[in-house]
Design an enzyme around this catalytic site. Structure first.
Site, mmCIF file in Angstrom:
data_model
loop_
_atom_site.group_PDB
_atom_site.id
_atom_site.type_symbol
_atom_site.label_atom_id
_atom_site.label_comp_id
_atom_site.label_asym_id
_atom_site.label_seq_id
_atom_site.Cartn_x
_atom_site.Cartn_y
_atom_site.Cartn_z
ATOM 1 N N ASP A 77 0.820 -1.214 0.000
ATOM 2 C CA ASP A 77 0.000 0.000 0.000
ATOM 3 C C ASP A 77 0.854 1.265 0.000
ATOM 4 O OD1 ASP A 77 -2.401 -1.674 0.370
ATOM 5 O OD2 ASP A 77 -1.674 -1.896 2.418
ATOM 6 N N GLU A 78 2.050 1.187 -0.582
ATOM 7 C CA GLU A 78 2.934 2.351 -0.601
ATOM 8 C C GLU A 78 2.587 3.339 -1.719
ATOM 9 O OE1 GLU A 78 5.336 -1.287 0.676
ATOM 10 O OE2 GLU A 78 4.098 -0.778 -1.064
ATOM 11 N N GLY A 79 1.807 2.900 -2.696
ATOM 12 C CA GLY A 79 1.512 3.756 -3.839
ATOM 13 C C GLY A 79 2.256 3.340 -5.098
ATOM 14 N N LYS A 80 2.558 2.034 -5.198
ATOM 15 C CA LYS A 80 3.295 1.529 -6.365
ATOM 16 C C LYS A 80 2.535 1.782 -7.661
ATOM 17 C CE LYS A 80 3.351 -2.598 -4.519
ATOM 18 N NZ LYS A 80 2.838 -2.267 -3.174
ATOM 19 N N ALA A 135 -3.516 -8.534 -4.262
ATOM 20 C CA ALA A 135 -2.898 -7.209 -4.344
ATOM 21 C C ALA A 135 -3.963 -6.192 -4.727
ATOM 22 C CB ALA A 135 -1.777 -7.223 -5.374
ATOM 23 N N HIS A 140 -4.034 -2.135 -6.288
ATOM 24 C CA HIS A 140 -3.355 -0.912 -6.702
ATOM 25 C C HIS A 140 -4.396 0.082 -7.194
ATOM 26 C CE1 HIS A 140 0.496 -3.434 -7.635
ATOM 27 N NE2 HIS A 140 0.244 -3.317 -6.357
ATOM 28 N N ASN A 162 2.246 -6.560 -3.626
ATOM 29 C CA ASN A 162 2.528 -6.706 -2.192
ATOM 30 C C ASN A 162 3.785 -5.888 -1.862
ATOM 31 O OD1 ASN A 162 1.788 -9.932 -3.200
ATOM 32 N ND2 ASN A 162 0.284 -8.772 -2.015
ATOM 33 N N LYS A 182 -9.319 -1.453 7.722
ATOM 34 C CA LYS A 182 -8.498 -0.308 8.098
ATOM 35 C C LYS A 182 -7.051 -0.751 8.239
ATOM 36 C CE LYS A 182 -11.804 2.669 10.503
ATOM 37 N NZ LYS A 182 -12.101 3.383 11.776
ATOM 38 N N ARG A 183 -6.155 0.069 7.720
ATOM 39 C CA ARG A 183 -4.732 -0.233 7.860
ATOM 40 C C ARG A 183 -4.210 0.274 9.198
ATOM 41 N NH1 ARG A 183 -4.174 2.314 2.064
ATOM 42 N NH2 ARG A 183 -4.839 0.551 0.779
#
Length: 447
Positions: free
Chosen positions: A36-39, A62, A64, A245, A325-326
């Site tokens: 969930d970094e924004g790849k 996954a 995105h 991932n 929720k993260r």
């Protein structure tokens, strides 16, 4: 005089006279944390300049998100590069594919304006299939663990990779071959799972009829992607790989067993696409400006307080796939140093810097310590060891002003620039881009 003295040592000879087989390189975008970094946004930004975008591992576990021309697209199996109509998207042999989900995803995104996929999506004939019973087994295995569940997405990814590893999985190419042989293999794999999990119920004939239809639907997309990619490299085509991932979810290098079932690090790119190491060019590590994690497992910098709530709310930290929720916490330098060792990042993209805009001060984990106070010189190899560490933080000043409309790095608040430079200095890897919003236009070129 000996031949070795004239021509150098055997090792030196090994590196002499190399022929250049390929006219181009493969650039790779990898998650540097727990996902969930924004790849997807980074891939979308770069895909406008490349010929081919690939997925190499994972499945529809996954998620995105890409915002293009004001429209938000959610991708799970499709590479984020499909938004660019000029490039070909490849789903490689290392991916496991649930065909019903794939075609649902295609329909949903076509409704949002995605067009002409039939001409620019290629699926490997060697990719393994995820069946519905894999998903049922995934859910049952999680339920059996009770309070010690791994927090999987229940998409059948682990059971499908398990079938692959035990050599009774079924590949896309087998679905498109002799359907009688496919039927025999399907009945065999179902029988194996029913024997192990007697409570699952599979209507074999109905499933076979359904997959006969899927064979016709998927056939136009299927090719030998290994041959396709190597031919492309020899012809100088530019290729971008979108890792799914992230490094800390890697089956070997992540926080095992709270990981996914594939190699989400640089090695998975090679095995998941059939590429040799010398084809790899840039390795871009995508780093969220803070840390998040979905599901269970250790999380050293987690903030179970107002800070965690603020990051969750401002960052809208809800899983694309799970809708959970993260969990949120501070940036973790020891973790990033570890994933940089494994992946060999040549540069970094920092995302969601704007989420920190309101904070008066920002903490960054700079070291792990044993209970005795001794600093660790390595990333813990077990969750027991990781759960027993203390975190040492550096406290950096916040900037308390919006960065969302900034498009030039030098126009960022001085403390925001310092935050980015601090990360760059700690990792000894250049930060090439910084993200301050959702859209592709919100990515700032640092250099």
């Amino acid at each position: 005089m000996s031949a070795s003295a004239t021509n150098g040592t055997h090792y030196e000879q090994l590196h002499q006279g190399r022929t250049k087989m390929y006219k181009s390189k493969v650039d790779v975008v990898l998650g540097a944390q727990w996902g969930d970094e924004g790849k997807g946004k980074v891939v979308d930004m770069l895909a406008s300049d490349v010929d081919i975008v690939c997925r190499c591992q994972g499945g529809n576990n996954a998620g995105h998100t890409v915002v293009a021309n004001g429209t938000e697209f959610d991708f799970h199996l499709l590479p984020s590069g499909v938004v660019n109509e000029k490039c070909v998207s490849v789903i490689g042999n290392g991916v496991v594919i649930h065909l019903p989900s794939l075609f649902d995803e295609v329909l949903k995104n076509e409704a949002k304006g995605l067009q002409h996929l039939e001409n620019r999506l290629i699926i490997s004939d060697r990719a393994h299939l995820v069946f519905d019973f894999h998903q049922h087994v995934d859910g049952m295995q999680e339920a059996e663990k009770g309070g010690k569940s791994l927090g999987t997405t229940k998409k059948g990814i682990g059971p499908a990779y398990s079938s692959k590893a035990t050599r009774n999985g079924i590949r896309v190419g087998e679905l498109l071959g002799d359907f009688n042989l496919f039927s025999e293999k399907f009945k065999s794999i179902v029988a194996t799972h029913v024997r192990l999990f007697p409570s699952i119920n599979v209507d074999v004939e109905a499933e076979l009829a359904r997959y006969k239809d899927y064979a016709d639907k998927v056939r136009p997309y299927v090719k030998d992607t290994i041959c396709f990619l190597h031919t492309a490299l020899r012809n100088g085509k530019t290729i971008l790989v979108e890792g799914a991932n992230a490094a800390m979810l890697d089956i070997d290098f992540g926080t095992y067993p709270y990981v996914t079932s594939s190699n989400c690090s640089i090695g998975g790119v090679l095995t998941g696409l059939g590429l040799p190491p010398q084809t790899i060019g840039e390795v871009i590590g995508v780093v969220k400006a803070y840390t998040t994690r979905v599901g269970d497992g250790p999380f050293p910098t987690e903030q179970l307080n107002d800070i965690g709530d603020l990051l969750q709310t401002r960052g809208f930290e809800i899983g694309v796939t799970t809708k959970r929720k993260r969990r949120c916490g501070w940036l973790d330098i020891p973790l990033l140093k570890y994933t940089s060792l494994v992946n060999g990042y040549t540069c970094i993209c920092v995302t969601k810097l704007d989420i920190l805009d309101t904070l008066p001060e920002i903490k960054v984990a700079v070291a792990y310590k044993k209970p005795s106070g001794e600093k660790l010189d390595h990333f813990p190899g077990t969750i027991a060891e990781l759960g027993n560490i203390e975190v040492e933080y550096a406290v950096l000043p916040g900037w308390q002003t919006s960065t969302e409309d900034v498009r030039n790095f030098k126009e960022l608040p001085e403390n925001a620039q310092s935050y980015v430079r601090f990360l760059e200095s700690e990792l000894s890897v250049p930060v090439r881009w910084v993200g301050v919003g959702k859209g592709r236009e919100s990515i700032i070129n640092v250099h």
